[in-house]
Design a protein around this motif. Structure first.
Motif, short mmCIF file in Angstrom:
data_model
loop_
_atom_site.label_atom_id
_atom_site.label_comp_id
_atom_site.label_asym_id
_atom_site.label_seq_id
_atom_site.Cartn_x
_atom_site.Cartn_y
_atom_site.Cartn_z
N THR A 33 11.39 -11.88 6.75
CA THR A 33 11.45 -10.26 7.22
C THR A 33 10.96 -9.11 6.20
O THR A 33 10.18 -8.54 6.47
N GLY A 34 11.01 -9.58 4.83
CA GLY A 34 10.58 -8.62 4.10
C GLY A 34 9.04 -8.83 3.77
O GLY A 34 8.45 -7.56 3.59
N PHE A 35 8.30 -9.89 4.11
CA PHE A 35 6.93 -10.11 3.95
C PHE A 35 6.35 -9.33 5.19
O PHE A 35 5.33 -8.46 5.26
N THR A 36 7.04 -9.59 6.41
CA THR A 36 6.57 -8.69 7.50
C THR A 36 6.64 -7.30 7.28
O THR A 36 5.70 -6.46 7.62
N ALA A 37 7.79 -6.72 6.91
CA ALA A 37 7.92 -5.24 6.80
C ALA A 37 6.97 -4.69 5.56
O ALA A 37 6.30 -3.67 5.66
N LEU A 38 6.81 -5.54 4.55
CA LEU A 38 5.70 -5.10 3.68
C LEU A 38 4.45 -5.06 4.25
O LEU A 38 3.72 -3.95 3.97
N LEU A 39 3.83 -5.89 5.00
CA LEU A 39 2.60 -5.65 5.57
C LEU A 39 2.53 -4.57 6.59
O LEU A 39 1.49 -3.83 6.81
N ILE A 40 3.66 -4.50 7.38
CA ILE A 40 3.49 -3.28 8.20
C ILE A 40 3.46 -1.92 7.59
O ILE A 40 2.89 -1.06 7.91
N ALA A 41 4.30 -1.87 6.66
CA ALA A 41 4.33 -0.72 5.64
C ALA A 41 2.95 -0.32 5.13
O ALA A 41 2.45 0.78 5.12
N VAL A 42 2.26 -1.40 4.49
CA VAL A 42 0.97 -1.22 3.94
C VAL A 42 -0.03 -0.56 5.00
O VAL A 42 -0.71 0.33 4.72
N ARG A 43 0.01 -1.49 6.24
CA ARG A 43 -0.84 -0.92 7.23
C ARG A 43 -0.67 0.49 7.56
O ARG A 43 -1.80 1.15 7.88
N ALA A 44 0.88 0.78 7.85
CA ALA A 44 0.93 2.22 8.42
C ALA A 44 0.75 3.07 7.40
O ALA A 44 0.07 4.44 7.58
N LEU A 45 1.06 3.01 6.15
CA LEU A 45 0.56 3.82 5.00
C LEU A 45 -0.59 4.12 4.74
O LEU A 45 -0.94 5.31 4.65
N THR A 46 -1.53 2.97 4.56
CA THR A 46 -2.93 3.16 4.62
C THR A 46 -3.89 3.83 5.73
O THR A 46 -4.70 4.12 5.54
N GLY A 47 -3.35 3.32 6.77
CA GLY A 47 -4.07 3.47 7.91
C GLY A 47 -5.33 2.61 8.20
O GLY A 47 -6.21 2.93 8.90
N GLU A 48 -5.22 1.49 7.64
CA GLU A 48 -6.45 0.58 7.72
C GLU A 48 -6.04 -0.82 7.71
O GLU A 48 -5.01 -1.23 7.15
N ARG A 49 -6.84 -1.57 8.15
CA ARG A 49 -6.51 -3.00 8.32
C ARG A 49 -6.80 -3.61 7.09
O ARG A 49 -6.24 -4.75 6.82
#
Length: 128
Positions: A45-61
């Motif tokens: 759960t934490g890893f999924t949330a981390l990746l989603i947050a990184v993608r949402a905050l930076t706006g790039e894949r």
């Protein structure tokens, strides 16, 4: 030039964060309370949330990919036998079911691929 340096710094920082979480998740996934793999659930759960947050905050894949690659490298390094012969993620014994460590080893690249490949929300909004 400054924009390129900022992007590279973002990718490096995302990879370092991925390595840190990969180490923490690899060590923590082994926690089991009774028959419930609590460590695996929290790590996933934490890893999924981390990746989603990184993608949402930076706006790039690319940043999410760097974070996922960092976690994969850490997971693979800790899944191997160490210099003293210790193993953090042991292989399942003969005839045994799948262990949380094995699930974690395959879950990290799968979640990273899904988050990186997920369609961009801004692109979906612009087509409507």
């Amino acid at each position: 030039m400054n924009a390129l340096l900022a992007r590279i710094a973002t990718w490096v920082l995302a990879a370092v964060i991925g390595v840190v979480y990969g180490v923490a998740g690899t060590i923590g996934q082994a926690v089991v309370w009774g028959v419930v793999p609590v460590g695996l659930l929290i790590a996933a759960t934490g890893f999924t949330a981390l990746l989603i947050a990184v993608r949402a905050l930076t706006g790039e894949r690319a940043s999410a990919l760097a974070c996922g690659l960092g976690a994969m490298v850490a997971t693979l390094l800790f899944a191997n036998e160490g210099p003293g012969g210790s193993v953090v993620v042991p292989a399942p014994p003969e005839g045994a079911a799948i262990t949380p460590g094995l699930i974690w080893t395959f879950l990290v690249p799968l979640v990273a691929a899904l988050v990186v490949a997920w369609p961009s929300a801004s692109r979906l909004r612009s087509t409507n």
